[in-house]
Scaffold this active site. Structure first.
Site, mmCIF file in Angstrom:
data_model
loop_
_atom_site.group_PDB
_atom_site.id
_atom_site.type_symbol
_atom_site.label_atom_id
_atom_site.label_comp_id
_atom_site.label_asym_id
_atom_site.label_seq_id
_atom_site.Cartn_x
_atom_site.Cartn_y
_atom_site.Cartn_z
ATOM 1 N N SER A 145 43.697 27.483 8.769
ATOM 2 C CA SER A 145 43.892 28.657 9.613
ATOM 3 C C SER A 145 44.289 29.817 8.701
ATOM 4 C CB SER A 145 45.042 28.369 10.589
ATOM 5 O OG SER A 145 45.466 29.544 11.248
ATOM 6 N N TYR A 158 53.470 25.006 13.148
ATOM 7 C CA TYR A 158 52.032 25.245 12.916
ATOM 8 C C TYR A 158 51.817 25.816 11.516
ATOM 9 C CZ TYR A 158 47.240 26.697 14.159
ATOM 10 O OH TYR A 158 45.873 26.859 14.223
HETATM 11 P P1 NAD Z 1 41.131 23.107 21.217
HETATM 12 O O1 NAD Z 1 42.403 22.928 21.965
HETATM 13 O O2 NAD Z 1 39.973 23.787 21.862
HETATM 14 O O3 NAD Z 1 40.599 21.698 20.681
HETATM 15 C C1 NAD Z 1 41.476 20.777 20.128
HETATM 16 C C2 NAD Z 1 40.785 19.445 20.030
HETATM 17 O O4 NAD Z 1 41.710 18.511 19.459
HETATM 18 C C3 NAD Z 1 40.353 18.856 21.369
HETATM 19 O O5 NAD Z 1 39.143 18.138 21.178
HETATM 20 C C4 NAD Z 1 41.494 17.906 21.700
HETATM 21 O O6 NAD Z 1 41.100 16.834 22.556
HETATM 22 C C5 NAD Z 1 41.829 17.405 20.324
HETATM 23 N N1 NAD Z 1 43.182 16.850 20.208
HETATM 24 C C6 NAD Z 1 44.362 17.434 20.486
HETATM 25 N N2 NAD Z 1 45.361 16.555 20.269
HETATM 26 C C7 NAD Z 1 44.789 15.406 19.839
HETATM 27 C C8 NAD Z 1 45.277 14.138 19.453
HETATM 28 N N3 NAD Z 1 46.593 13.855 19.482
HETATM 29 N N4 NAD Z 1 44.396 13.199 19.079
HETATM 30 C C9 NAD Z 1 43.062 13.444 19.071
HETATM 31 N N5 NAD Z 1 42.544 14.637 19.419
HETATM 32 C C10 NAD Z 1 43.406 15.593 19.798
HETATM 33 O O7 NAD Z 1 41.578 23.852 19.884
HETATM 34 P P2 NAD Z 1 40.756 24.663 18.768
HETATM 35 O O8 NAD Z 1 41.188 26.081 18.851
HETATM 36 O O9 NAD Z 1 39.322 24.324 18.777
HETATM 37 O O10 NAD Z 1 41.452 24.070 17.469
HETATM 38 C C11 NAD Z 1 40.799 23.212 16.568
HETATM 39 C C12 NAD Z 1 41.433 23.395 15.201
HETATM 40 O O11 NAD Z 1 41.243 24.749 14.764
HETATM 41 C C13 NAD Z 1 42.934 23.148 15.179
HETATM 42 O O12 NAD Z 1 43.283 22.472 13.976
HETATM 43 C C14 NAD Z 1 43.503 24.555 15.167
HETATM 44 O O13 NAD Z 1 44.770 24.609 14.584
HETATM 45 C C15 NAD Z 1 42.471 25.272 14.332
HETATM 46 N N6 NAD Z 1 42.466 26.720 14.447
HETATM 47 C C16 NAD Z 1 42.248 27.324 15.656
HETATM 48 C C17 NAD Z 1 42.236 28.696 15.723
HETATM 49 C C18 NAD Z 1 41.994 29.434 16.998
HETATM 50 O O14 NAD Z 1 42.185 30.653 17.023
HETATM 51 N N7 NAD Z 1 41.569 28.761 18.056
HETATM 52 C C19 NAD Z 1 42.458 29.465 14.581
HETATM 53 C C20 NAD Z 1 42.678 28.823 13.380
HETATM 54 C C21 NAD Z 1 42.680 27.448 13.333
#
Ligand code: NAD
Length: 263
Positions: A145, A158
């Site tokens: 991130s 985080y």
């Molecule tokens: P999201 O909530 O849309 O998806 C998260 C996914 O992780 C889902 O498939 C969920 O089922 C799964 N998950 C959550 N807890 C779990 C567990 N204990 N075991 C197995 N699966 C689990 O979130 P996202 O925004 O797509 O995030 C995905 C990654 O991207 C994360 O690591 C997040 O930190 C990172 N990220 C997101 C953003 C943003 O702005 N959305 C920015 C930077 C980084």
């Protein structure tokens, strides 16, 4: 649609929603077999799996490992290699969020975020490396991130986990440097997935403003482009990291944050 990754197999953790699902789709569109992973209603998860298989024509499996449980993580890696006959690509993507100042930050949230956003990547990498070495080619991509590079208030766990995964990325890169294996991080800024939607909704409610107004305010604070990074852009970056052009990219942050960390 291409066939650059035909014959390759991937495990993408946290891939039933948001960024992980788009990454899985990008790999499958290149002919890669993909094991999805995530938590939720089994019927809904099977629908996601079947839709992706129908849409891409690739082999798509599902493993319901809880990324806070090391034994289940190891099982997801082993079952992926068993099902597809090999494992070439590991994407450590599952992640959760909780926001509170440190003096009010719940200890169980700290533990869960460190387990899912950081320790899971260690357990999966440890289990996957022998398979990648056996396959003679491998890619490990860690979804970090902008918060892997800079901090924000109220995100102690985080930011600590995402900075930690940058360190794990570098060590994995060094330990595989002489092999046909690379390990890199993808560092998105704001992406409008369910994880961020929850933050926008909470802020909008707190301020009593419309959600769309708050989405613009959220972007304006951090992301100079004032546009969300899209899951599809991150899928494209993952495919690039799996291409021969990226053979010498290892231990690197791949930043897609609209200028956030340039400030
Ligand atoms: P999201 O909530 O849309 O998806 C998260 C996914 O992780 C889902 O498939 C969920 O089922 C799964 N998950 C959550 N807890 C779990 C567990 N204990 N075991 C197995 N699966 C689990 O979130 P996202 O925004 O797509 O995030 C995905 C990654 O991207 C994360 O690591 C997040 O930190 C990172 N990220 C997101 C953003 C943003 O702005 N959305 C920015 C930077 C980084």
């Amino acid at each position: 649609m291409g066939d650059m990754l035909k014959g390759k197999a991937a495990l993408v953790t946290g891939s039933t929603s948001g960024i992980g699902l788009a990454m899985a789709r990008a790999l499958a569109n290149e002919g890669c077999s993909v094991m999805l992973n995530g938590l939720g209603d089994p019927e809904e998860l099977e629908r996601v799996r079947a839709d992706l298989a129908a849409e891409t024509g690739a082999e798509i499996g599902f493993h319901g490992a809880d990324m806070s449980k090391p034994a289940e993580i190891r099982d997801a890696v082993e079952k992926t290699a068993e099902r597809f006959g090999a494992l070439h690509i590991l994407v450590n993507n599952a992640g959760i969020q909780h926001t509170d100042p440190i003096d009010r930050f719940p200890e169980d949230k700290w533990d869960a975020i460190l387990a899912i956003n950081l320790s899971a990547a260690f357990h999966a990498t440890k289990a996957a490396l022998p398979h990648l070495r056996r396959a003679g080619w491998g890619r490990i991509v860690n979804t970090a991130s902008a918060h892997g590079l800079v901090a924000s208030v109220c995100k102690a766990a985080y930011v600590a986990a995402k900075h930690g995964i940058m360190g794990l990325t570098k060590v994995t890169a060094l330990e595989t440097a002489e092999e046909p294996i690379t390990c890199n991080a993808i560092n998105p800024g704001w992406v409008r997935t369910p994880l961020v939607e929850a933050q926008i909704q909470a802020r909008a409610e707190e301020k009593g403003v419309p959600v769309e107004e708050e989405a613009v305010a959220l972007l304006s604070e951090k992301q100079p482009s004032k546009q969300f990074t899209t899951p599809e852009q991150l899928g494209g970056m993952l495919v690039f990291l799996c291409s021969p052009a990226a053979d010498q990219i290892t231990g690197a942050p791949m930043i897609a944050d609209g200028g956030w960390t340039s400030q």
